[in-house]
Design an enzyme around this catalytic site. Structure first.
Site, mmCIF file in Angstrom:
data_model
loop_
_atom_site.group_PDB
_atom_site.id
_atom_site.type_symbol
_atom_site.label_atom_id
_atom_site.label_comp_id
_atom_site.label_asym_id
_atom_site.label_seq_id
_atom_site.Cartn_x
_atom_site.Cartn_y
_atom_site.Cartn_z
ATOM 1 N N ARG A 51 8.180 -2.296 -18.736
ATOM 2 C CA ARG A 51 8.826 -2.058 -19.978
ATOM 3 C C ARG A 51 10.072 -2.359 -19.845
ATOM 4 O O ARG A 51 11.070 -3.180 -21.225
ATOM 5 C CB ARG A 51 9.899 -0.131 -19.452
ATOM 6 C CG ARG A 51 8.797 0.653 -20.393
ATOM 7 C CD ARG A 51 10.231 1.745 -20.002
ATOM 8 N NE ARG A 51 10.221 1.530 -18.982
ATOM 9 C CZ ARG A 51 10.660 2.670 -18.371
ATOM 10 N NH1 ARG A 51 10.380 3.810 -18.362
ATOM 11 N NH2 ARG A 51 10.801 2.915 -16.934
ATOM 12 N N LYS A 148 -0.070 4.192 -2.634
ATOM 13 C CA LYS A 148 0.311 5.997 -2.260
ATOM 14 C C LYS A 148 2.174 5.990 -2.845
ATOM 15 O O LYS A 148 2.382 4.712 -2.909
ATOM 16 C CB LYS A 148 0.725 5.661 -0.777
ATOM 17 C CG LYS A 148 1.061 5.186 0.299
ATOM 18 C CD LYS A 148 1.347 4.963 1.309
ATOM 19 C CE LYS A 148 1.995 6.228 2.038
ATOM 20 N NZ LYS A 148 3.146 6.089 2.167
ATOM 21 N N HIS A 178 -1.821 0.713 3.281
ATOM 22 C CA HIS A 178 -1.097 -0.969 3.779
ATOM 23 C C HIS A 178 -1.793 -0.387 5.298
ATOM 24 O O HIS A 178 -1.812 -2.007 5.400
ATOM 25 C CB HIS A 178 -0.224 -1.010 3.548
ATOM 26 C CG HIS A 178 0.815 -0.870 4.195
ATOM 27 N ND1 HIS A 178 1.617 0.454 4.387
ATOM 28 C CD2 HIS A 178 1.575 -1.305 4.910
ATOM 29 C CE1 HIS A 178 2.455 0.217 5.166
ATOM 30 N NE2 HIS A 178 2.400 -0.364 5.655
ATOM 31 N N LYS A 182 -4.202 -4.497 7.827
ATOM 32 C CA LYS A 182 -2.734 -5.048 8.953
ATOM 33 C C LYS A 182 -3.911 -5.857 9.709
ATOM 34 O O LYS A 182 -5.084 -5.184 10.138
ATOM 35 C CB LYS A 182 -2.219 -3.991 9.587
ATOM 36 C CG LYS A 182 -1.056 -3.616 8.770
ATOM 37 C CD LYS A 182 -0.007 -2.612 9.887
ATOM 38 C CE LYS A 182 0.665 -2.148 9.157
ATOM 39 N NZ LYS A 182 2.795 -2.457 8.677
ATOM 40 N N GLU A 216 9.556 3.789 13.910
ATOM 41 C CA GLU A 216 10.278 3.520 13.080
ATOM 42 C C GLU A 216 11.784 4.141 13.859
ATOM 43 O O GLU A 216 12.656 4.207 14.517
ATOM 44 C CB GLU A 216 10.299 2.968 11.848
ATOM 45 C CG GLU A 216 8.486 3.307 11.326
ATOM 46 C CD GLU A 216 9.137 3.652 9.523
ATOM 47 O OE1 GLU A 216 9.094 2.644 8.986
ATOM 48 O OE2 GLU A 216 8.988 4.764 9.471
ATOM 49 N N ASP A 235 4.175 11.623 4.141
ATOM 50 C CA ASP A 235 3.855 9.952 4.351
ATOM 51 C C ASP A 235 3.503 9.409 5.152
ATOM 52 O O ASP A 235 3.190 7.557 4.767
ATOM 53 C CB ASP A 235 6.123 9.780 4.196
ATOM 54 C CG ASP A 235 6.034 8.402 3.923
ATOM 55 O OD1 ASP A 235 5.893 7.727 2.594
ATOM 56 O OD2 ASP A 235 7.323 7.989 5.004
ATOM 57 N N HIS A 240 -1.622 6.924 6.626
ATOM 58 C CA HIS A 240 -1.387 5.477 7.429
ATOM 59 C C HIS A 240 -2.375 6.431 9.081
ATOM 60 O O HIS A 240 -2.927 5.482 10.141
ATOM 61 C CB HIS A 240 -0.151 5.502 7.713
ATOM 62 C CG HIS A 240 0.708 4.864 6.615
ATOM 63 N ND1 HIS A 240 -0.513 4.247 5.745
ATOM 64 C CD2 HIS A 240 1.760 4.788 6.321
ATOM 65 C CE1 HIS A 240 0.771 4.377 5.106
ATOM 66 N NE2 HIS A 240 1.830 4.223 4.921
ATOM 67 N N LYS A 331 11.527 8.214 12.626
ATOM 68 C CA LYS A 331 12.163 7.434 12.192
ATOM 69 C C LYS A 331 13.538 7.831 12.840
ATOM 70 O O LYS A 331 13.678 8.814 13.501
ATOM 71 C CB LYS A 331 12.915 7.750 10.517
ATOM 72 C CG LYS A 331 11.363 7.523 9.745
ATOM 73 C CD LYS A 331 11.838 7.217 8.902
ATOM 74 C CE LYS A 331 10.444 6.533 7.238
ATOM 75 N NZ LYS A 331 10.168 5.760 7.018
HETATM 76 C C1 BG6 Z 1 4.911 3.126 4.412
HETATM 77 C C2 BG6 Z 1 6.125 4.702 4.368
HETATM 78 O O1 BG6 Z 1 3.581 3.720 4.045
HETATM 79 O O2 BG6 Z 1 5.007 2.954 5.939
HETATM 80 C C3 BG6 Z 1 7.436 3.925 4.550
HETATM 81 O O3 BG6 Z 1 6.414 4.996 2.904
HETATM 82 C C4 BG6 Z 1 7.072 4.081 6.140
HETATM 83 O O4 BG6 Z 1 8.203 5.040 4.874
HETATM 84 C C5 BG6 Z 1 6.057 2.626 6.275
HETATM 85 O O5 BG6 Z 1 8.279 3.240 6.471
HETATM 86 C C6 BG6 Z 1 6.324 2.168 7.387
HETATM 87 O O6 BG6 Z 1 5.113 0.861 6.832
HETATM 88 P P1 BG6 Z 1 5.280 -0.602 7.930
HETATM 89 O O7 BG6 Z 1 4.324 -1.411 7.600
HETATM 90 O O8 BG6 Z 1 6.387 -1.301 8.101
HETATM 91 O O9 BG6 Z 1 4.372 0.118 9.065
#
Ligand code: BG6
Length: 484
Positions: A51, A148, A178, A182, A216, A235, A240, A331
């Site tokens: 935009r 996502k 994603h 990996k 994390e 999330d 994942h 986290k």
């Molecule tokens: C994302 C989440 O999809 O994946 C995040 O929304 C998370 O909260 C992240 O931190 C983790 O991805 P990676 O590749 O760092 O393990």
């Protein structure tokens, strides 16, 4: 290093939300790295669409800044960056209005692969899809890429699938998780299906339990508002961790082919048992180590959203009935580490008098960091003193075993974007797969919402709430330590 990149056809890739965070952090740097690897054909174009009132030059400047910020210095040199920037275009479009669409059509060239990356809020998917077709920008061969969160629950995921299906068929839709891009996640399939060693033992008769950990160290800083409507279950687990579980638990597909692989994953999700309330532990990080707690980060003093979750999950099929899968993610934990640990059963009988505790083989697949495989085996402790057994690791670090190729691991997005251009959907989620994952997750979330459960506070820098430890202790098991 020998380049083994598979050439792709020339393409026009339009990134809606081209000025956004994901484009800057992941999409543009990944495309640059593929350019560096010689995989972007000379005639290809990357077209930012957003935009903002920006000149093409200003968008190139923004792209240059993003590459400087998000690529290691060793990966960028001025000449290559400038050459890459010549592939970049910018068109200002209004996703909900009529402005810019004719200009966009003017930029797209016939005879190329056409891909449209929807790096925007899901509420705009329908608007963009409709305009792409109404303005004859996309056709039946075009591909669209969506990110996502794909839905917030089953109903919203179904609604999104329906909106996309009005304009595109399933073979055109690339839903990104994603984690599937990996390298080490793809390696799970290689380990299982390119070796004879594991498959005969890959079942409840030989596997005691499985632990999947994605830990994390970061908090939700900066994304508190989104995260607070999501939580670790939506999330991370619904997508994942679910994908990791599927790759471990699925039957061998007949071929490494998109639908063959996704059919098998779908069967696993459908076989998941409902999770009992006592098999769920939710946590929220507290203030500590000079950093604010979740409540401050989310700016919601009454938040009941979990930043940590541990679950005991059962799979009701012949292969897995009786083998629990323990999942945990959170986290602000002690270390950033993702791994899958397969705990085999103990031998049925010990012939050694002084058998030690822990006569259990464990296969650990480390997804990140220090990607590799570690197998714990029992051996005789060298030296005199009778038959003393000791557990030792057979350790393989990809970096050591593969040299440069083991350390220079591409970002997940590099692989996924190139797969879109190649037209290969194997590492993308099919609509029914996403819906099945929500159908499993929804009752779990509704359950704690109805009960009014509050997550337990946990101190940053640890392994999550104490009750998460109890989840395994009560079954006579123990989590692996959270460490790098
Ligand atoms: C994302 C989440 O999809 O994946 C995040 O929304 C998370 O909260 C992240 O931190 C983790 O991805 P990676 O590749 O760092 O393990």
């Amino acid at each position: 290093m020998v380049s083994r990149t598979i050439p792709v056809d020339a393409f026009d890739l339009v990134i809606f939300g081209g000025t956004g965070d994901l484009a800057r952090r992941k999409i543009l740097p990944s495309l640059y790295r593929r350019y560096l690897a010689g995989q972007i054909p000379e005639e290809s174009r990357i077209i930012g669409a957003a935009r903002s009132e920006l000149s093409e030059e200003a968008f190139r400047d923004m792209t240059r800044d993003a590459l400087m910020e998000f690529l290691p210095a060793a990966k960028r040199d001025d000449t290559t960056v400038e050459a890459f920037l010549r592939h970049i275009r910018y068109v200002r479009v209004d996703a909900t209005g009529q402005e810019g669409w004719d200009e966009l059509r003017g930029v797209i060239r016939p005879g190329m692969v056409h891909a449209f990356y929807f790096s925007v809020a899901p509420s705009l998917f329908g608007n963009i899809a409709e305009r792409l077709l109404a303005h004859s920008i996309a056709d039946a061969d075009s591909r669209i890429v969506v990110e996502k969160p794909f839905g917030h629950d089953l109903a919203s995921a179904k609604a999104l699938n329906a909106v996309l299906a009005e304009h595109f068929n399933e073979q055109q839709i690339y839903r990104i998780d994603h984690y599937l891009g990996k390298e080490t996640v793809q390696n799970l399939m290689a380990i299982r299906f390119a070796n004879i060693l594991f498959e005969p033992l890959w079942k409840t008769e030989y596997i005691d339990h499985v632990q999947i950990t994605v830990a994390e160290t970061v908090g939700v800083n900066g994304r508190g508002a989104y995260y607070d409507t999501s939580g670790a279950m939506r999330d991370m687990v619904q997508n994942h961790l679910m994908q990791l579980l599927c790759l471990i638990a699925m039957e061998p597909p007949y071929h490494f082919d998109p639908d063959a692989v996704r059919d098998e994953k779908l069967k696993v999700i459908r076989a998941l048992e409902p999770v009992r309330p006592e098999d769920i532990v939710r946590g929220q990080y507290l203030e500590g180590g000079g950093k604010p707690g979740y409540i401050e980060d989310s700016e919601n003093p009454n938040s009941r959203t979990e930043s940590f979750i541990a679950l005991k999950v059962g799979i009701a099929n012949w292969r897995w009935k009786g083998t629990p899968f323990y999942l945990r993610t959170g986290k602000r934990l002690r270390a950033r580490t993702s791994e899958i640990a397969i705990f085999f059963r103990r031998p049925p009988h010990s012939i050694f008098d002084n058998a030690v505790d822990g006569q259990q083989n464990v296969l650990v697949i480390r997804l990140q960091p220090n990607e590799g495989i570690n197998m714990k085996v029992m051996i005789k402790e060298p030296g005199p003193g009778g038959m003393r057994l000791v557990q030792v690791p057979l350790d393989m670090s990809f970096a050591q075993a593969l040299g440069d190729e083991g350390t220079d691991i591409p970002d997940a997005y590099e692989r996924l974007i190139m797969d879109v251009i190649r037209g290969n959907q194997t590492l993308f989620m099919r609509g029914d797969e996403v819906e099945a994952a929500w159908a499993w997750a929804d009752p779990i979330i509704e359950g704690w919402e109805q009960r009014g459960d509050r997550p337990q506070g946990y101190h940053p820098g640890g392994a999550g709430p104490d009750d998460a430890l109890m989840l395994l202790h009560r079954d006579g098991r123990r989590w692996r330590e959270v460490k790098e």
